[in-house]
Enzyme design. Structure first.
Site: not given
Length: 142
Positions: A62-64
């Site tokens: 998700a953060e990527t």
């Protein structure tokens, strides 16, 4: 809101070589004018000791996705985005296969961005939903 320029998926994936992103098998696969999609395998790199997808691996995906998409919204010769806060709700367990995440902006401002990332299984069922807040900061000198 849309990305500042067309997305070069090969360049985005090459930029992630030899990082956590490549070590987890995360690959950007599709992009629209204002969304980014990528995949991650559910295998020995991404499962927890009980054999199901590790929540931290989902958060890393998700953060990527959100961070890459966020950087596509700024002039990267002057600025970059960094994570301020992320949350995730893990809805469904997975033991194998591939998860696909899609990042879509909820807000793109001059100093902050807010992204929603939906991670689904091969059947399109929700595995995890995440919200990521990014700060837009000056590019470090040097």
């Amino acid at each position: 809101m849309s990305f500042l320029k067309p997305v070069d998926l090969a360049a985005v994936n090459a930029h992630a070589a030899n990082t956590l992103v490549s070590n987890l098998g995360i690959v950007m696969t599709e992009a629209g004018d204002d969304w980014l999609r990528g995949t991650m395998p559910v295998d020995t790199r991404t499962v927890q000791p009980y054999g199901i997808l590790h929540g931290g691996a989902s958060v890393a995906l998700a953060e990527t996705l959100g961070s890459v998409a966020g950087n596509l919204c700024v002039d990267t010769t002057r600025e970059m985005v960094v994570g301020l806060e992320i949350n995730a709700n893990h809805v469904r367990a997975m033991r194998s296969g591939v998860v696909t995440g899609t990042a879509r902006a909820l807000h793109v401002g001059r100093s902050t961005q807010l992204w929603e990332i939906r991670i689904e299984n091969d059947e399109g069922k929700l595995v995890c939903v995440s919200r990521l807040t990014l700060a837009v900061v000056p590019l470090p000198k040097g």
